[in-house]
Design a protein around this motif. Structure first.
Motif, short mmCIF file in Angstrom:
data_model
loop_
_atom_site.label_atom_id
_atom_site.label_comp_id
_atom_site.label_asym_id
_atom_site.label_seq_id
_atom_site.Cartn_x
_atom_site.Cartn_y
_atom_site.Cartn_z
N LEU A 1 11.82 10.40 8.14
CA LEU A 1 11.05 9.68 9.15
C LEU A 1 11.94 8.64 9.81
CD1 LEU A 1 8.05 8.97 10.21
CD2 LEU A 1 8.20 7.11 8.54
N PRO A 2 11.96 8.54 11.15
CA PRO A 2 12.79 7.51 11.79
C PRO A 2 12.31 6.09 11.46
CG PRO A 2 12.14 9.21 13.37
CD PRO A 2 11.32 9.43 12.14
N ALA A 3 13.23 5.24 11.10
CA ALA A 3 12.90 3.85 10.78
C ALA A 3 12.45 3.08 12.01
CB ALA A 3 14.09 3.16 10.12
N PHE A 4 12.76 3.60 13.21
CA PHE A 4 12.32 2.90 14.42
C PHE A 4 10.86 3.21 14.75
CE2 PHE A 4 14.52 6.78 16.09
CZ PHE A 4 13.42 7.43 16.63
N THR B 1 6.55 0.98 7.44
CA THR B 1 6.81 -0.14 6.51
C THR B 1 7.63 0.29 5.29
OG1 THR B 1 4.82 -0.06 5.09
CG2 THR B 1 4.63 -1.24 7.20
N PHE B 2 8.15 1.52 5.26
CA PHE B 2 8.98 1.93 4.12
C PHE B 2 10.29 1.14 4.00
CE2 PHE B 2 6.23 5.72 3.78
CZ PHE B 2 6.06 5.74 2.40
N PRO B 3 10.85 0.55 5.08
CA PRO B 3 12.02 -0.31 4.87
C PRO B 3 11.74 -1.43 3.88
CG PRO B 3 11.81 0.20 7.19
CD PRO B 3 10.56 0.72 6.53
N TRP B 4 10.49 -1.89 3.83
CA TRP B 4 10.10 -2.95 2.89
C TRP B 4 9.50 -2.36 1.61
CZ3 TRP B 4 7.53 -3.92 7.98
CH2 TRP B 4 8.37 -4.64 8.85
N ALA B 5 8.74 -1.26 1.74
CA ALA B 5 8.07 -0.67 0.57
C ALA B 5 9.08 -0.20 -0.47
CB ALA B 5 7.18 0.50 1.02
N SER C 1 0.82 -1.21 0.00
CA SER C 1 0.00 0.00 0.00
C SER C 1 0.86 1.26 0.00
CB SER C 1 -0.93 0.02 1.21
OG SER C 1 -2.17 -0.59 0.91
N ASN C 2 1.86 1.30 0.86
CA ASN C 2 2.69 2.50 0.95
C ASN C 2 3.46 2.75 -0.34
OD1 ASN C 2 2.62 4.04 3.52
ND2 ASN C 2 2.88 2.01 4.40
N ALA C 3 3.95 1.70 -0.98
CA ALA C 3 4.65 1.87 -2.25
C ALA C 3 3.70 2.41 -3.31
CB ALA C 3 5.24 0.53 -2.70
N TYR D 1 9.86 11.57 0.45
CA TYR D 1 10.19 11.45 1.88
C TYR D 1 8.90 11.58 2.68
CZ TYR D 1 10.05 16.62 2.61
OH TYR D 1 9.68 17.94 2.71
N ALA D 2 8.98 11.35 3.98
CA ALA D 2 7.80 11.40 4.85
C ALA D 2 8.15 12.13 6.14
CB ALA D 2 7.30 9.98 5.16
N GLY D 3 7.15 12.77 6.73
CA GLY D 3 7.39 13.46 7.99
C GLY D 3 6.18 14.25 8.44
N ALA D 4 6.16 14.60 9.73
CA ALA D 4 5.06 15.37 10.31
C ALA D 4 5.12 16.82 9.84
CB ALA D 4 5.16 15.31 11.84
#
Length: 574
Positions: free
Chosen positions: A243-246, A252-256, A226-228, A287-290
């Motif tokens: 965005l922090p990977a933790f 789920t972007f580490p996989w997307a 979905s994210n991809a 990229y992603a972020g608040a």
């Protein structure tokens, strides 16, 4: 990976591990990792081999068992991305921990999760307390984030040991069901159960002990898909790690990113100067972020219009009209999403319409403020009436609010990308589910078109003179003042009105506005009872590592102020 012979021919259990293997097969020479701070670049074939060594290293740890929780304490770096695949491939459960947590909080999470294997970046080694952080048998692997360029790096030694185990496994001559010798990833067993736990992510714990959110291989696979898709990632994309990977496994972007054959561009921390270097010279496309992160980016001294459109996933509150205008001028395209740790990160988004092109920035910002509809692999969320305070929520059936954009209710969700349960907390799990739906604690309305719009968190809705006030609504209107950079509103006890609003405001550089002027601005846009009684101009707002506003800190601050005011009033009457 090798499937167990018991798996039917028309079914393969879903796992996000498969994304890296597929990328290495189809796009072996494509860039996978770009880590300019350490001068590290890896192709997908190189990264898959490195991750396989890590997988064998984990499998070779003493006493390793399927289902083991593996803690990771690290900023954005190759290690944390590698572990998102290797731990799952080894049959473990990744437990990423917020590097902004205190040693005591980390000690609690390590104890609660039962992690006996801990990977820690050397910069954050001080967060580990030898006497409290883990069981005496826990193995701790420190990484210097050297990318193999430091002979003394313990993490690289761990990979070398895993590579030797891999070589020994190949020399053992195990054959596949087709009679061929197994090589590389064929030596790793494919997960037989797609509903097996894959990740254990802990909530922020701002109102109590953090809860462990347990999610599955299947959910992670579908959330990554979905994210991809929703982000528009492709083989030419470069995803910038802001965005922090933790945080909720980096949504789920580490996989997307792997699923799209895109490149991971890594920054160890949110540094606006480095971010602009990545935007201008690094080929960044996503990229992603608040919103708070976006504010820092668009107001940086190096900000300039980019030659290409960069898609930006914005969560939490929607970008204000002023922020939206700034982003558009810089060619940053915000994609407004909504979700929680319990939903693998984003679960819904606002889908734009062609008709928006003719609207003013203010009108488009108001439409974008709606959180929209469910992701590709998600169910549509519902907005249901909140049970009366004196009722047992578990005994009240869910009932949807009217689709009028006015009636407020609680967001509930179910489906492919909703957590399995709270780890080792059956009571918390029971309380948060009703009729098979997860109750988020977020209040919203549903518009005639079916899209939802967040009104507030339950805890952020307060009552002033008998009237319900949404702090989010007050913040939205306050942010429309041209001098306001960002703001936050919390409830403050009041002897006359029960509760009133207390606003904390950060002004834009080179702008001026008084507390009274900001209150007058609010009076023009909202009911009198909703206008903040107190306005404090501050240099910054408290935030956590993900850029999320820490309203609990502000609540503590106003509670002390209200208590002091009450004491002064009592003394004046003596």
């Amino acid at each position: 990976m090798t499937l167990p012979p018991s798996i039917p021919h028309n079914y393969t259990p879903l796992t996000p591990v498969s994304f890296l293997l597929r990328a290495a097969l189809i796009a072996p020479d494509s860039p996978a990792i770009v880590h300019p701070e350490r001068g590290v670049k890896l192709t997908y074939s190189q990264w898959a081999a490195r991750t396989l060594s890590l997988t064998f290293g984990i499998l070779g740890t003493q006493g390793w068992r399927t289902g083991e929780r593996v803690a990771v304490i690290a900023p954005n770096c190759p290690m944390i991305l590698e572990l998102h695949t290797a731990i799952l491939a080894a049959g473990g459960i990744i437990t990423p921990i917020n590097i902004r947590n205190t040693p005591a909080e980390i000690a609690y999470i390590l104890k609660h999760s039962g992690s006996r294997l801990i990977f820690c970046d050397s910069e954050y080694q001080h967060l580990l307390r030898s006497n409290e952080s883990s069981s005496p048998s826990a193995q701790i692997i420190i990484s210097n984030d050297s990318g193999g360029r430091d002979d003394s790096d313990p993490y690289e030694h761990f990979l070398d040991a895993g590579h030797r185990i891999w070589a020994e496994a190949e020399q053992a001559g195990e054959k596949s069901s087709m009679g061929q010798l197994k090589r590389g990833w064929e030596l790793i067993d494919h997960p037989a159960n797609e509903n097996a736990p894959a990740a254990l992510c802990y909530t922020s714990g701002t109102t109590g002990r953090p809860k462990g959110v347990l999610t599955t291989h299947r959910g992670a696979y579908l959330a990554a898909i979905s994210n991809a898709f929703e982000a528009g990632l492709g083989a030419e994309s470069v995803y910038l790690w802001v965005l922090p990977a933790f945080h909720a496994c980096g949504w789920t972007f580490p996989w997307a990113v792997n699923a799209a054959f895109a490149a991971h561009y890594i920054l160890r921390k949110v540094d606006n100067d480095q971010i602009w270097s990545a935007l201008l010279q690094g080929g960044t496309t996503h990229y992603a972020g608040a919103p708070t992160v976006q504010i820092g980016i668009v107001n940086h001294g190096r900000a300039e219009r980019l030659p290409r459109t960069i898609r930006v996933a914005v969560a939490a509150s929607a970008p204000t009209s002023a922020l939206l205008s700034q982003m558009e001028k810089l060619n940053l395209l915000p994609v407004h999403v909504y979700g929680l740790t319990e939903s693998y990160g984003p679960v819904s988004r606002r889908y734009p319409h062609r008709s928006w092109a003719d609207l003013s920035t203010d009108d488009r910002a108001r439409l974008m403020a709606r959180q929209g509809h469910g992701f590709l692999t998600a169910d549509e969320v519902r907005v249901c009436r909140v049970p009366p305070e004196d009722a047992d929520p578990q005994s009240v059936a869910l009932e949807d609010v009217r689709r009028d954009g006015k009636e407020m209710g609680e967001i509930v969700m179910r489906g492919n990308i909703v957590m399995q349960e709270y780890y080792n907390d059956a009571e918390a799990t029971r309380k948060t589910f009703r009729d098979g739906w997860f109750c988020t604690g977020d209040l919203a309305v549903r518009h005639p078109g079916g899209e939802i719009q967040i009104a507030d968190r339950k805890k952020d809705l307060y009552i002033s003179g008998g009237e319900n006030v949404s702090s989010l609504m007050v913040e939205t209107e306050l942010s429309s003042h041209p001098a306001v950079l960002e703001c936050a509103v919390v409830a403050r006890k009041d002897p006359k009105w029960q509760e009133v609003g207390h606003a904390f405001v950060v002004l834009r550089p080179d702008h001026r506005a008084s507390e009274k002027e900001l209150q007058e601005h609010c009076r023009k846009h909202m009911s009198k009872f909703a206008v903040p009684k107190f306005v404090d101009l501050v240099a910054e707002l408290p935030k956590n590592a993900t850029g999320k506003l820490q309203k609990n800190v502000l609540r503590e601050r106003v509670a002390k102020l209200a208590e002091s005011a009450a004491d002064r009033q009592a003394k004046s009457k003596l």
